[in-house]
Write a protein that holds these residues in place. Structure first.
Motif, PDB file in Angstrom:
ATOM      1  N   LEU A   3      22.914  16.448 -12.040  1.00 27.86           N
ATOM      2  CA  LEU A   3      21.890  15.722 -12.789  1.00 27.86           C
ATOM      3  C   LEU A   3      20.654  15.519 -11.921  1.00 27.86           C
ATOM      4  CD1 LEU A   3      24.232  13.050 -14.348  1.00 27.86           C
ATOM      5  CD2 LEU A   3      23.316  15.047 -15.469  1.00 27.86           C
ATOM      6  N   PRO A   4      19.728  16.480 -11.925  1.00 29.27           N
ATOM      7  CA  PRO A   4      18.557  16.362 -11.045  1.00 29.27           C
ATOM      8  C   PRO A   4      17.656  15.182 -11.384  1.00 29.27           C
ATOM      9  CG  PRO A   4      18.326  18.256 -12.508  1.00 29.27           C
ATOM     10  CD  PRO A   4      19.713  17.712 -12.705  1.00 29.27           C
ATOM     11  N   SER A   5      17.792  14.623 -12.554  1.00 25.80           N
ATOM     12  CA  SER A   5      16.960  13.483 -12.925  1.00 25.80           C
ATOM     13  C   SER A   5      17.573  12.150 -12.497  1.00 25.80           C
ATOM     14  CB  SER A   5      16.734  13.476 -14.435  1.00 25.80           C
ATOM     15  OG  SER A   5      17.969  13.361 -15.114  1.00 25.80           O
ATOM     16  N   LEU A   6      18.781  12.168 -11.940  1.00 30.32           N
ATOM     17  CA  LEU A   6      19.478  10.930 -11.603  1.00 30.32           C
ATOM     18  C   LEU A   6      18.758  10.131 -10.525  1.00 30.32           C
ATOM     19  CD1 LEU A   6      21.947   9.104 -11.951  1.00 30.32           C
ATOM     20  CD2 LEU A   6      23.081  10.460 -10.203  1.00 30.32           C
ATOM     21  N   LEU A   7      18.411  10.763  -9.412  1.00 30.56           N
ATOM     22  CA  LEU A   7      17.784  10.036  -8.313  1.00 30.56           C
ATOM     23  C   LEU A   7      16.423   9.453  -8.695  1.00 30.56           C
ATOM     24  CD1 LEU A   7      18.860  12.199  -5.254  1.00 30.56           C
ATOM     25  CD2 LEU A   7      19.839  10.064  -6.082  1.00 30.56           C
ATOM     26  N   PRO A   8      15.548  10.192  -9.360  1.00 31.21           N
ATOM     27  CA  PRO A   8      14.286   9.572  -9.788  1.00 31.21           C
ATOM     28  C   PRO A   8      14.495   8.414 -10.769  1.00 31.21           C
ATOM     29  CG  PRO A   8      14.094  11.958  -9.860  1.00 31.21           C
ATOM     30  CD  PRO A   8      15.535  11.641  -9.588  1.00 31.21           C
ATOM     31  N   ALA A   9      15.489   8.533 -11.635  1.00 27.83           N
ATOM     32  CA  ALA A   9      15.764   7.446 -12.580  1.00 27.83           C
ATOM     33  C   ALA A   9      16.260   6.209 -11.840  1.00 27.83           C
ATOM     34  CB  ALA A   9      16.789   7.897 -13.611  1.00 27.83           C
ATOM     35  N   ILE A  10      17.072   6.404 -10.810  1.00 22.94           N
ATOM     36  CA  ILE A  10      17.544   5.283 -10.000  1.00 22.94           C
ATOM     37  C   ILE A  10      16.374   4.624  -9.285  1.00 22.94           C
ATOM     38  CG2 ILE A  10      18.875   4.682  -7.932  1.00 22.94           C
ATOM     39  CD1 ILE A  10      20.959   6.750  -8.838  1.00 22.94           C
ATOM     40  N   ASP A  11      15.517   5.448  -8.680  1.00 27.65           N
ATOM     41  CA  ASP A  11      14.342   4.905  -7.984  1.00 27.65           C
ATOM     42  C   ASP A  11      13.462   4.100  -8.926  1.00 27.65           C
ATOM     43  OD1 ASP A  11      15.112   6.010  -5.560  1.00 27.65           O
ATOM     44  OD2 ASP A  11      13.908   7.832  -5.841  1.00 27.65           O
ATOM     45  N   CYS A  12      13.260   4.608 -10.127  1.00 30.51           N
ATOM     46  CA  CYS A  12      12.423   3.927 -11.118  1.00 30.51           C
ATOM     47  C   CYS A  12      13.044   2.591 -11.529  1.00 30.51           C
ATOM     48  CB  CYS A  12      12.228   4.828 -12.332  1.00 30.51           C
ATOM     49  SG  CYS A  12      11.149   4.124 -13.596  1.00 30.51           S
ATOM     50  N   ALA A  13      14.332   2.591 -11.783  1.00 35.82           N
ATOM     51  CA  ALA A  13      15.015   1.362 -12.182  1.00 35.82           C
ATOM     52  C   ALA A  13      14.971   0.325 -11.071  1.00 35.82           C
ATOM     53  CB  ALA A  13      16.458   1.663 -12.577  1.00 35.82           C
ATOM     54  N   LEU A  14      15.173   0.753  -9.834  1.00 36.50           N
ATOM     55  CA  LEU A  14      15.117  -0.173  -8.711  1.00 36.50           C
ATOM     56  C   LEU A  14      13.708  -0.722  -8.521  1.00 36.50           C
ATOM     57  CD1 LEU A  14      17.428   1.666  -6.145  1.00 36.50           C
ATOM     58  CD2 LEU A  14      17.959  -0.389  -7.482  1.00 36.50           C
ATOM     59  N   ALA A  15      12.703   0.127  -8.697  1.00 35.88           N
ATOM     60  CA  ALA A  15      11.309  -0.313  -8.581  1.00 35.88           C
ATOM     61  C   ALA A  15      10.965  -1.350  -9.645  1.00 35.88           C
ATOM     62  CB  ALA A  15      10.367   0.886  -8.674  1.00 35.88           C
ATOM     63  N   ASP A  16      11.595  -1.256 -10.802  1.00 30.17           N
ATOM     64  CA  ASP A  16      11.374  -2.224 -11.884  1.00 30.17           C
ATOM     65  C   ASP A  16      12.183  -3.499 -11.689  1.00 30.17           C
ATOM     66  OD1 ASP A  16       9.644  -0.481 -13.135  1.00 30.17           O
ATOM     67  OD2 ASP A  16      11.151   0.277 -14.561  1.00 30.17           O
ATOM     68  N   GLY A  17      12.954  -3.573 -10.600  1.00 30.37           N
ATOM     69  CA  GLY A  17      13.729  -4.766 -10.318  1.00 30.37           C
ATOM     70  C   GLY A  17      15.097  -4.799 -10.983  1.00 30.37           C
ATOM     71  N   ASN A  18      15.525  -3.688 -11.521  1.00 32.43           N
ATOM     72  CA  ASN A  18      16.832  -3.613 -12.175  1.00 32.43           C
ATOM     73  C   ASN A  18      17.916  -3.189 -11.193  1.00 32.43           C
ATOM     74  OD1 ASN A  18      15.871  -4.187 -14.846  1.00 32.43           O
ATOM     75  ND2 ASN A  18      15.013  -2.125 -14.871  1.00 32.43           N
TER      76      ASN A  18
END
Length: 57
Positions: A3-18
Motif C-alpha cells: 500500500l504505497p499510500s499508507l505512509l503518506p496517509a499516516i503522516d497526514c493523520a498524525l499532522a492533523d493530531g489524530n
C-alpha cells in the motif's frame, strides 16, 4: 509494502493530531505452506492441522 499510500496517509493523520492504528492481516498462506511441508502422506490425507495464530504469538 503493498500500500504505497499508507505512509503518506499516516503522516497526514498524525499532522492533523489524530492517532493512527495499523492492522496487519495475514492470509495464512505461508503458515499453511510450512505446515503442509511437515506432514507425511498419511497426515495430508487426514489434514487435521491448526492454522490459528496462537502458536506464533
Amino acid at each position: 509494502m503493498k500500500l504505497p499510500s499508507l505512509l503518506p496517509a499516516i503522516d497526514c493523520a498524525l499532522a492533523d493530531g489524530n492517532a493512527v492504528v495499523v492492522q496487519l492481516v495475514s492470509t495464512a498462506e505461508a503458515m499453511l505452506d510450512r505446515r503442509l511441508a511437515d506432514l507425511s502422506d498419511a497426515e495430508r490425507e487426514a489434514l487435521e492441522i491448526d492454522l490459528s495464530p496462537r502458536e506464533y504469538v
